[in-house]
Design an enzyme around this catalytic site. Structure first.
Site, PDB file in Angstrom:
ATOM      1  N   LYS A   1      47.057  45.381  38.197  1.00  0.00           N
ATOM      2  CA  LYS A   1      45.739  45.903  38.582  1.00  0.00           C
ATOM      3  C   LYS A   1      45.186  46.952  37.598  1.00  0.00           C
ATOM      4  CE  LYS A   1      45.784  43.760  42.659  1.00  0.00           C
ATOM      5  NZ  LYS A   1      45.933  44.423  43.928  1.00  0.00           N
TER       6      LYS A   1
ATOM      7  N   GLU B   1      36.130  50.326  54.137  1.00  0.00           N
ATOM      8  CA  GLU B   1      37.073  51.099  53.309  1.00  0.00           C
ATOM      9  C   GLU B   1      36.396  52.346  52.725  1.00  0.00           C
ATOM     10  OE1 GLU B   1      40.150  47.612  51.872  1.00  0.00           O
ATOM     11  OE2 GLU B   1      38.322  47.888  50.733  1.00  0.00           O
TER      12      GLU B   1
END
Ligand code: 5RP
Length: 230
Positions: free
Chosen positions: A123, A105
């Site tokens: 989150k 990533e």
């Protein structure tokens, strides 16, 4: 609206930024999954893009959805990446790697012109590392020594999967999940990111500083977007 719906609306919203001809970085995780489904539908309807997956898991899902795939060797520049995150804090600093894909990533992020992060509202935090343990990818050789060195930065860490059956990443490595909450979180993320990566045995860590251009948050009352420098 439940968490799953929040993930779906955030991920689908991000796909609105995809244009014909783009090279698209395909992130990993249960939120990005909804973007992959949407991109698959757009491709079936004639959208001409290629995707570059950040994990073997994403590669499988994207292939099943009929999304044409490529590699960084063939397409070293990515126009737009859509990825998830485990924690989003002030200045759009991120923790990633809950899905064990943080190395690929970060490589994909580095090659991307624009990065959209898609999350549900659970989150979001003020201080990085207070909501989610920081994943650090380490090589298996001498992992206990590497863990000792890593633990000097945080309160403690655990080997993902446990000592008997440690999780092995797509790159053949282990993950340490580092609990920064006893030390008040990660207050200087850029410094900690660099310092951890400087330790022998550490491959990469899940701190992403100043990389997201936009974070799209699915909330109970709809979508909220946060732009870089806003
Ligand atoms: C994988 C990641 C994911 O993007 C992150 O874990 C978020 O996943 P999910 O959308 O399933 O919560 O960093 O390495």
């Amino acid at each position: 609206m439940n968490t799953e719906y929040q993930k779906k609306i955030a991920a689908e919203k991000a796909t609105n930024e995809i244009r014909p001809g783009m090279v698209v970085g395909l992130g990993t995780g249960s939120t990005v999954y909804y973007a992959l489904l949407k991109i698959g539908t757009l491709v079936k309807d004639g959208l001409d893009i290629v995707g570059i997956p950040t994990s073997e898991g994403t590669e499988k899902i994207a292939t099943a959805q009929g999304i044409p795939l490529s590699t960084l060797s063939t397409h070293p520049k990515i126009d737009l990446t859509i990825d998830g995150a485990d924690e989003v804090a002030l200045r759009l600093n991120l923790i990633k790697g809950g899905g064990a894909a943080l190395v690929r990533e970060k490589i994909i992020a580095n090659a991307s012109q624009r990065i959209l992060i898609v999350v549900d509202e659970s989150k979001c935090s003020q201080v990085l590392g207070t909501n989610f343990p920081l994943p650090v990818e380490i090589i298996p050789f001498g992992w206990e020594a590497t863990q000792k060195a890593v633990n000097q930065f945080c309160g403690s860490s655990t080997l993902r999967g446990g000592e008997e059956q440690p999780l092995v990443t797509d790159n053949g490595n282990y993950i340490l999940d580092c609990d920064f909450s006893p030390v008040g979180g990660i207050t200087e993320p850029a410094k900690v990111e660099m310092a951890l990566n400087n330790l022998p045995g550490v491959v990469e860590n899940g701190i992403f500083v100043n990389r997201a251009d936009k974070v799209i948050v699915g909330t109970a009352s709809g979508i909220r977007s946060m732009e870089k420098d806003s």
